[in-house]
Design an enzyme around this catalytic site. Structure first.
Site, short mmCIF file in Angstrom:
data_model
loop_
_atom_site.label_atom_id
_atom_site.label_comp_id
_atom_site.label_asym_id
_atom_site.label_seq_id
_atom_site.Cartn_x
_atom_site.Cartn_y
_atom_site.Cartn_z
CB THR A 19 6.12 24.20 58.80
OG1 THR A 19 5.49 24.17 59.78
CG2 THR A 19 7.10 24.59 58.36
CB THR A 51 3.84 48.95 43.37
OG1 THR A 51 2.98 47.88 43.42
CG2 THR A 51 3.59 50.16 43.54
CB THR A 98 5.97 43.03 46.03
OG1 THR A 98 4.23 43.81 45.98
CG2 THR A 98 6.71 44.09 46.40
CB CYS A 123 5.13 27.23 61.41
SG CYS A 123 4.63 26.88 62.35
#
Ligand code: ASP
Length: 344
Positions: free
Chosen positions: A278, A14, A90, A280
């Site tokens: 994980t 970008t 990104t 998480c």
């Protein structure tokens, strides 16, 4: 003091995009457009050279070939520059940062990856500040005269993160990245406040070794309630697959049902290496905390500790690419190579 010498590698993203006149969608544009929009760069009084991808890409198109190109540009120019700034989209920046950290073995100079959420030509762009701060970090020196940053890092808005600990966390926010299991290497405010205790301090006397071989024979299995045996076995029996990153629940847990455990155990017996990571965003795999994780670990699944998915999958590609034995890959996956995980 001689002027810092920095090489910018512009890959796209970008930061250098412009709006397509017909569709209004953003597409990558060339480096001259980008740098012309940041006249302040001249105030830094650095020697700045650049290399650009031809054509520059949206980082959703990132591939192993592009990582090899970046590695080659850095390795070929390693002695000529004090630091490197990689301008990158990104979307896959955290994957690139992780891959480069393994490919640039023995790195002792800064490789600072940055980009922006708004194109450089927009009035409220975050690209100008990110580019200038990345250049300043790439030029920064510690009191011993050596580079302040001696690793691959992501600079975005208010923070500098270890590259192989980072994850893109927002599609909208200027603070788009975070390292959930490792502190920021620096906080950016009125000044650039480096946290010296968490910076990598590799042996400065070992030369850079560029590793170009990555092996794509890897895949991810993401657990969810409702995953069927057919789907799981189909994934694990994908022809040519050598390694699987398995994204599990919480502290590394998965179903205790025998169809699941047997499918995993069969794959491990066939020689497939499975790394438990994980789902998480924060915390680590503790395989023996719950019965559900304990049973899984008896199948021979390895603990990925607190590694990110991005670092896990690129580390697997890297290790399989090094023509190591099965046991050496197992050892590599359970041992930190360049600060990508904490083994307690
Ligand atoms: N799609 C863009 C890219 O990753 C998004 C960005 O740069 O922020 O290249």
């Amino acid at each position: 003091m001689r002027q810092p010498r920095i090489l910018i590698i512009y890959t796209g993203g970008t930061i250098g995009m412009i709006e397509d006149i017909e569709t209004h969608a953003l597409r990558p544009f060339d480096f001259t457009h980008l740098i012309d929009n940041v006249p302040k760069v001249k105030m830094l009084e650095y020697v700045i050279d650049n290399i650009q991808f031809n054509p520059p890409i949206d980082s959703s198109d990132m591939s192993i070939e592009h990582w090899k190109q970046m590695t080659r540009h850095i390795a070929d120019n390693y002695d000529k520059y004090d630091g490197f700034v990689v301008l990158h989209g990104t979307d896959t920046m955290a994957y690139t940062a992780s891959a480069l950290s393994f490919m640039l073995e023995g790195l002792t100079k800064p490789v600072i990856i940055t980009g922006s959420q708004l194109p450089i030509g927009e009035v409220r762009t975050d690209g100008e500040e990110n580019l200038i701060t990345a250049l300043q970090i790439a030029a920064a020196r510690d009191s011993d005269g050596l580079p302040m940053i001696r690793e691959v890092a992501i600079l975005f808005e208010n923070y500098l993160w270890r590259g192989n600990r980072s994850t893109k966390r927002s599609a909208d926010n200027f603070n788009a990245f975070k390292s959930n299991n490792y502190p920021a290497l620096a906080k950016i405010g009125l000044g650039i406040d480096f946290d010296r205790k968490v910076l990598a301090r590799p042996d400065h006397t070992t030369p850079l070794k560029a590793n170009y071989n990555l092996d794509q024979s890897v895949l991810v299995v993401d657990l969810f309630p409702g995953l069927s045996e057919t789907t799981l076995r189909h994934s694990l029996e994908t022809p040519g697959i050598k390694g699987v990153v398995m994204r599990t629940y919480g502290a590394g847990n998965g179903p205790t049902a025998s169809w699941f455990i047997n499918a995993i155990a069969d794959a491990v017996k066939r020689g497939i290496i499975i790394l438990n990571v994980t789902q998480c965003v924060n915390g680590s795999v503790h395989a023996t905390r719950y019965v559900s994780g304990d049973i899984l670990s008896t199948t021979g699944v390895l603990s990925g500790h607190d590694i990110t998915f991005e670092a896990a999958i690129t580390k697997m590609m890297f290790l399989f690419g090094q023509k190591l034995s099965h046991d050496e890959v197992l050892l590599g996956l359970t041992t930190p190579i360049c600060g990508e995980m904490t083994v307690k």
